[in-house]
Design a protein around this motif. Structure first.
Motif, short mmCIF file in Angstrom:
data_model
loop_
_atom_site.label_atom_id
_atom_site.label_comp_id
_atom_site.label_asym_id
_atom_site.label_seq_id
_atom_site.Cartn_x
_atom_site.Cartn_y
_atom_site.Cartn_z
N ALA A 31 37.89 -32.70 4.85
CA ALA A 31 37.65 -33.87 5.70
C ALA A 31 36.62 -34.78 5.05
O ALA A 31 36.77 -36.01 5.05
CB ALA A 31 37.18 -33.42 7.09
N LEU A 32 35.58 -34.18 4.46
CA LEU A 32 34.57 -34.98 3.75
C LEU A 32 35.15 -35.63 2.50
O LEU A 32 34.80 -36.78 2.17
CB LEU A 32 33.37 -34.10 3.39
CG LEU A 32 32.50 -33.66 4.57
CD1 LEU A 32 31.45 -32.66 4.12
CD2 LEU A 32 31.87 -34.86 5.25
N VAL A 33 36.03 -34.93 1.80
CA VAL A 33 36.67 -35.52 0.62
C VAL A 33 37.51 -36.72 1.04
O VAL A 33 37.50 -37.76 0.37
CB VAL A 33 37.53 -34.47 -0.13
CG1 VAL A 33 38.44 -35.13 -1.15
CG2 VAL A 33 36.64 -33.45 -0.81
N CYS A 34 38.21 -36.61 2.15
CA CYS A 34 39.01 -37.75 2.64
C CYS A 34 38.12 -38.94 3.00
O CYS A 34 38.50 -40.09 2.76
CB CYS A 34 39.85 -37.33 3.84
SG CYS A 34 41.23 -36.26 3.37
N LEU A 35 36.94 -38.67 3.55
CA LEU A 35 36.00 -39.76 3.84
C LEU A 35 35.48 -40.39 2.55
O LEU A 35 35.28 -41.61 2.49
CB LEU A 35 34.83 -39.24 4.67
CG LEU A 35 35.11 -38.96 6.14
CD1 LEU A 35 33.89 -38.36 6.81
CD2 LEU A 35 35.53 -40.23 6.86
N LEU A 36 35.27 -39.59 1.53
CA LEU A 36 34.80 -40.11 0.25
C LEU A 36 35.89 -40.89 -0.49
O LEU A 36 35.58 -41.71 -1.36
CB LEU A 36 34.29 -38.98 -0.64
CG LEU A 36 32.99 -38.32 -0.22
CD1 LEU A 36 32.71 -37.10 -1.07
CD2 LEU A 36 31.85 -39.32 -0.31
N LEU A 37 37.13 -40.64 -0.14
CA LEU A 37 38.23 -41.37 -0.78
C LEU A 37 38.23 -42.85 -0.42
O LEU A 37 38.65 -43.68 -1.23
CB LEU A 37 39.57 -40.75 -0.40
CG LEU A 37 40.02 -39.56 -1.21
CD1 LEU A 37 41.28 -38.97 -0.63
CD2 LEU A 37 40.22 -39.93 -2.66
N LEU A 38 37.75 -43.17 0.77
CA LEU A 38 37.74 -44.58 1.19
C LEU A 38 36.88 -45.46 0.28
O LEU A 38 37.38 -46.45 -0.26
CB LEU A 38 37.31 -44.69 2.65
CG LEU A 38 38.28 -44.07 3.66
CD1 LEU A 38 37.68 -44.10 5.05
CD2 LEU A 38 39.60 -44.81 3.62
N PRO A 39 35.59 -45.14 0.09
CA PRO A 39 34.82 -46.00 -0.83
C PRO A 39 35.31 -45.90 -2.28
O PRO A 39 35.22 -46.89 -3.02
CB PRO A 39 33.38 -45.49 -0.70
CG PRO A 39 33.47 -44.18 -0.05
CD PRO A 39 34.74 -44.14 0.72
N ALA A 40 35.84 -44.75 -2.67
CA ALA A 40 36.37 -44.63 -4.03
C ALA A 40 37.59 -45.52 -4.21
O ALA A 40 37.76 -46.15 -5.27
CB ALA A 40 36.72 -43.17 -4.33
N ALA A 41 38.44 -45.61 -3.20
CA ALA A 41 39.62 -46.47 -3.28
C ALA A 41 39.22 -47.94 -3.33
O ALA A 41 39.82 -48.73 -4.07
CB ALA A 41 40.54 -46.21 -2.09
N VAL A 42 38.19 -48.31 -2.57
CA VAL A 42 37.70 -49.69 -2.62
C VAL A 42 37.15 -50.00 -4.01
O VAL A 42 37.41 -51.07 -4.57
CB VAL A 42 36.64 -49.93 -1.52
CG1 VAL A 42 35.94 -51.27 -1.70
CG2 VAL A 42 37.26 -49.84 -0.15
N LEU A 43 36.41 -49.06 -4.58
CA LEU A 43 35.86 -49.25 -5.92
C LEU A 43 36.97 -49.39 -6.97
O LEU A 43 36.91 -50.27 -7.83
CB LEU A 43 34.94 -48.09 -6.27
CG LEU A 43 34.30 -48.13 -7.65
CD1 LEU A 43 33.31 -49.30 -7.73
CD2 LEU A 43 33.60 -46.83 -7.95
N VAL A 44 37.98 -48.55 -6.87
CA VAL A 44 39.10 -48.63 -7.81
C VAL A 44 39.86 -49.95 -7.62
O VAL A 44 40.30 -50.56 -8.60
CB VAL A 44 40.05 -47.41 -7.66
CG1 VAL A 44 41.36 -47.63 -8.40
CG2 VAL A 44 39.36 -46.16 -8.16
N PHE A 45 39.97 -50.42 -6.38
CA PHE A 45 40.64 -51.70 -6.14
C PHE A 45 39.86 -52.83 -6.78
O PHE A 45 40.44 -53.71 -7.45
CB PHE A 45 40.80 -51.95 -4.64
CG PHE A 45 41.46 -53.25 -4.32
CD1 PHE A 45 42.84 -53.38 -4.45
CD2 PHE A 45 40.71 -54.35 -3.95
CE1 PHE A 45 43.45 -54.60 -4.18
CE2 PHE A 45 41.32 -55.56 -3.68
CZ PHE A 45 42.69 -55.68 -3.79
#
Length: 156
Positions: A31-45
């Motif tokens: 669940a924490l990894v999924c939360l960390l995916l959000l800012p990582a996806a924004v950064l990759v975008f």
């Protein structure tokens, strides 16, 4: 000097309820990894826009990068546990007594993914039959998950 009965009792106490706690820690950690995916996806975008689309190729491996770093950094930290494992009072202990390093933490999660992809969730059944409640990737890496509050128990 402690006798064998005291050592066996302390070891059993340190392993008491590890499998059920491990499964709950797994849910918390992912669940924490999924939360960390959000800012990582924004950064990759943002990087994708800045690199004219080149960084967009990171999206397919983003989960593995985020989860791999999450587990490797957490397991090599001072507590030798992920945040989910800390909530569930677990810590990763090496058979040799040394602290787990970054590569051991990374190999721990990679072996889990590889073995789980071939053996599906039946990988959890191994823990029911091993003497220290270890799973296949724990056996391969020489690690044991123990209750952190009972670390005065002998380290196998």
């Amino acid at each position: 000097m402690t006798n064998a009965i005291d050592r066996d009792y302390a070891a059993a106490a340190a392993l008491d309820g590890v499998l059920s706690r491990r499964m709950l820690a797994f849910v918390i950690d992912y669940a924490l990894v999924c939360l960390l995916l959000l800012p990582a996806a924004v950064l990759v975008f943002i990087l994708g826009v800045l690199t004219l689309g080149l960084a967009f190729y990171l999206f397919p491996v983003l989960f593995f990068v985020v989860a791999g770093l999450y587990f490797a950094l957490s397991l090599s930290s001072r507590s030798q546990a992920t945040p989910g494992m800390r909530v569930m009072d677990l810590t990763l202990v090496s058979d040799s007594g040394f602290r787990t390093d970054f590569m051991t933490g990374l190999l721990h999660v990679i072996l889990f993914w590889v073995l789980n992809s071939f053996l599906t969730p039946f990988i959890l059944l191994v823990g029911l039959f091993t003497n220290r409640k270890r799973l296949l990737h724990d056996i391969a890496l020489g690690t044991v998950l123990m209750r952190a509050s009972r670390l005065d128990a002998p380290r196998f």
